[in-house]
Design a protein around this motif. Structure first.
Motif, short mmCIF file in Angstrom:
data_model
loop_
_atom_site.label_atom_id
_atom_site.label_comp_id
_atom_site.label_asym_id
_atom_site.label_seq_id
_atom_site.Cartn_x
_atom_site.Cartn_y
_atom_site.Cartn_z
N LYS A 147 0.86 -1.18 0.00
CA LYS A 147 0.00 0.00 0.00
C LYS A 147 0.90 1.24 0.00
O LYS A 147 1.86 1.32 0.77
CB LYS A 147 -0.90 0.01 1.23
CG LYS A 147 -1.79 -1.22 1.38
CD LYS A 147 -2.81 -1.29 0.28
CE LYS A 147 -3.93 -2.29 0.58
NZ LYS A 147 -3.56 -3.55 1.14
N ILE B 187 -3.30 2.86 -1.01
CA ILE B 187 -3.86 2.01 -2.06
C ILE B 187 -2.75 1.21 -2.73
O ILE B 187 -1.64 1.72 -2.94
CB ILE B 187 -4.61 2.85 -3.11
CG1 ILE B 187 -5.73 3.66 -2.43
CG2 ILE B 187 -5.19 1.98 -4.20
CD1 ILE B 187 -6.45 4.60 -3.37
N ASP B 188 -3.04 -0.02 -3.09
CA ASP B 188 -2.11 -0.84 -3.87
C ASP B 188 -2.03 -0.24 -5.28
O ASP B 188 -3.05 -0.09 -5.95
CB ASP B 188 -2.61 -2.28 -3.94
CG ASP B 188 -1.63 -3.23 -4.62
OD1 ASP B 188 -0.84 -2.77 -5.46
OD2 ASP B 188 -1.67 -4.43 -4.32
N ALA C 194 -3.98 -1.54 -8.28
CA ALA C 194 -5.43 -1.35 -8.35
C ALA C 194 -5.82 -0.25 -9.33
O ALA C 194 -6.93 -0.26 -9.85
CB ALA C 194 -5.98 -1.03 -6.96
N PHE C 195 -4.93 0.71 -9.57
CA PHE C 195 -5.32 1.81 -10.45
C PHE C 195 -4.34 2.05 -11.61
O PHE C 195 -4.66 2.79 -12.54
CB PHE C 195 -5.49 3.12 -9.65
CG PHE C 195 -4.25 3.57 -8.93
CD1 PHE C 195 -3.36 4.43 -9.54
CD2 PHE C 195 -3.99 3.15 -7.63
CE1 PHE C 195 -2.21 4.85 -8.88
CE2 PHE C 195 -2.86 3.57 -6.96
CZ PHE C 195 -1.97 4.43 -7.58
N GLN D 39 -2.70 -0.59 -13.41
CA GLN D 39 -2.76 -1.64 -14.41
C GLN D 39 -4.09 -1.60 -15.14
O GLN D 39 -5.09 -1.13 -14.61
CB GLN D 39 -2.55 -3.01 -13.75
CG GLN D 39 -1.14 -3.14 -13.16
CD GLN D 39 -0.98 -4.38 -12.31
OE1 GLN D 39 -1.88 -5.22 -12.23
NE2 GLN D 39 0.17 -4.50 -11.64
#
Length: 505
Positions: A165, A187-188, A191-192, A194
């Motif tokens: 994260k 946030i990883d 998550a946004f 790729q």
């Protein structure tokens, strides 16, 4: 709950057992405590503090601040100020402190002080709790240094926690990818960043590499906030504390989108060029084969006319004229046939269809035979000045192809040195290879033309008055390469030309 018959509940509740458990907990949490009573001027330490300061039980705890190799004067003043603040206000206060060990190592701790009050509310002493924060401070300092460096770079820098994260990004992350710090913290990044065309194999490789080695380097296709594709070259490294515990991942990413686009354009151009070459080769092969038939017909017709001339009573002038033009037609037909054969050879070479048919031969015998058979056609009928300065060896070679290579070069030597002394051909052996050198005394090659000599259809600027196709040297170079050899050329305009063939044994 299961119980053990040998468990001593009385001992577990004893003061000694509780004290031992408290010590184990303090070691695990890296926390120690102490108390100081004003009336007796006595200071008591828990076991962990002796371990933290790495001193024996006979150490005079009360004199710690006076022992300046632990606390610099500024740190000692800060501790005294903290004690005075708690004493004056009768409230708890805390601060961070730097400790310098005798061997130069640095430790950090927080100390929280509490007032000890009597029943009347008067302060009678101090109670302190020390927590070792050395690992945390080292990590913070390292992150600060990294952040400073990261802000100075044009590349994207991102730091995540062990669960990947995001905990920090640099300004370039915001500028290049379009996300603000507030949008991505916690946030990883997968998550946004790729998207649909991100390689699943690359994602799996990143996870595998981080799991096995703690590092990853490679390319990945990501997406900006605006949905635009962006190629990034990643360098990810895990960060561990002194105990080997994973505390962060640091990723440095460089935008290589322009490079990838250029690679893709180049790949498309190469594919088009390959397709064009395939088409060109097919066309040339077809055209060459189609030319063979009319050329053979022309030669047959010339021969028939020649026979007819012998049986017909014609004037001497007409016969002379016919013989002159017959010679021209025969010469041009031969040139056209050789050109077609050369073009077919190029096609076969480019398609990899020429296979060597090697056999073991005496190299001296091969060269002797070649030189005897190759004199100047027409004109002066010059012969090569030939010298074989090497011990004979049996070598494996394709006799026909090697003859073609030498014939191309020798014919050029004769052609471009017309009216000059005959060319020379020498053979020597060195470093497990034969060197065949053909040297003429002709027109030479201008320096500006030499880099292009082995290109298809290229002819030197001073050779245009001589017949030729500009294919001979190029074919010779490709054929000698099939034998594992090479060709080198040395020349000056007006000063002849030297061609050396290296043929490994």
């Amino acid at each position: 709950m299961n119980s053990r018959s040998d468990f001593n509940l009385k001992y577990f509740d004893s003061f000694e057992s509780q004290k031992e458990r408290l010590h184990l907990l303090s070691i695990t949490a890296q926390i120690g405590d102490w108390s100081h009573t004003f009336s007796t001027n006595f200071t008591a330490w828990s076991k962990y503090l002796y371990q933290f300061y790495e001193v024996g039980k006979d150490f005079e705890c009360f004199h710690l601040l006076e022992n300046t190799h632990y606390y610099a004067e500024s740190e000692a003043r800060k501790m005294r100020a903290l004690m005075a603040q708690v004493t004056t206000h009768k409230e708890e206060y805390s601060n961070e402190f730097l400790v310098k060990m005798p061997d130069g190592r640095i430790k950090w701790h927080t100390t929280t002080l509490y007032p000890m009050l009597d029943p009347n509310g008067d302060i009678i002493g101090l109670y302190g709790v020390l927590q070792n924060i050395t690992a945390r401070k080292k990590n913070e300092l390292e992150l600060q240094r990294m952040a400073y460096v990261a802000e100075k770079t044009n590349g994207i820098v991102m730091i995540t926690d062990p669960e990947r994260k995001i905990i920090w990004i640099n300004h370039s992350f915001e500028e290049i990818l379009g996300y603000s710090t507030e949008e991505v913290i916690g946030i990883d990044p997968a998550a946004f960043l790729q998207g649909p065309e991100t390689s699943s194999a690359t994602i799996q490789e990143i996870a595998r590499s981080l799991r096995n080695t703690g590092t990853f380097s490679g390319e990945i296709l990501n997406y900006t906030k605006a949905g635009e594709k962006i190629w990034l070259y990643l360098n990810i490294a895990a960060v561990y504390d002194d105990t080997g515990k994973l505390i962060n991942y640091v990723a440095v990413e460089n935008d290589i989108t322009l490079i990838k686009m250029a690679e893709q354009r180049l790949q498309k151009m190469m594919e088009k060029e390959r397709e064009l070459n395939r088409f060109k080769t097919q066309f040339v092969n077809l055209a060459s084969h189609q030319f063979r038939t009319p050329l053979a017909t022309i030669r047959s017709s010339i021969d028939l006319l020649d026979l007819k001339m012998e049986s017909t009573h014609l004037s001497a002038d007409f016969v002379a004229l016919f013989q002159k033009h017959k010679a021209i037609m025969a010469e041009e037909t031969t040139r056209m046939t050789e050109l077609m054969e050369n073009i077919l050879d190029i096609g076969r070479i480019n398609e990899g269809k020429i296979e060597l048919s090697k056999k073991d031969l005496s190299f001296k015998q091969f060269m002797d035979t070649f030189v005897a058979a190759n004199v100047e056609p027409g004109g002066q009928q010059r012969k090569l000045n030939y010298q074989f300065d090497a011990s004979d060896r049996i070598i494996s070679m394709d006799e026909i192809l090697l003859q073609n290579i030498l014939r191309n070069i020798v014919s050029n030597a004769f052609k471009y040195s017309e009216g000059k002394p005959p060319p020379s051909l020498g053979v020597r052996f060195q470093n497990n290879a034969f060197f065949v050198t053909i040297m003429d005394h002709g027109i030479g090659i201008p320096e500006k033309d030499q880099p292009f000599l082995c290109q298809s259809f290229f002819r030197a600027s001073n050779a245009k008055i001589f017949p030729g196709s500009g294919l001979g040297l190029m074919i010779a170079k490709k054929l000698i390469a099939l034998h594992g050899g090479n060709i080198s050329i040395e020349s000056k305009a007006g000063n002849g030309c030297t061609v050396t063939i290296r043929l490994p044994v």
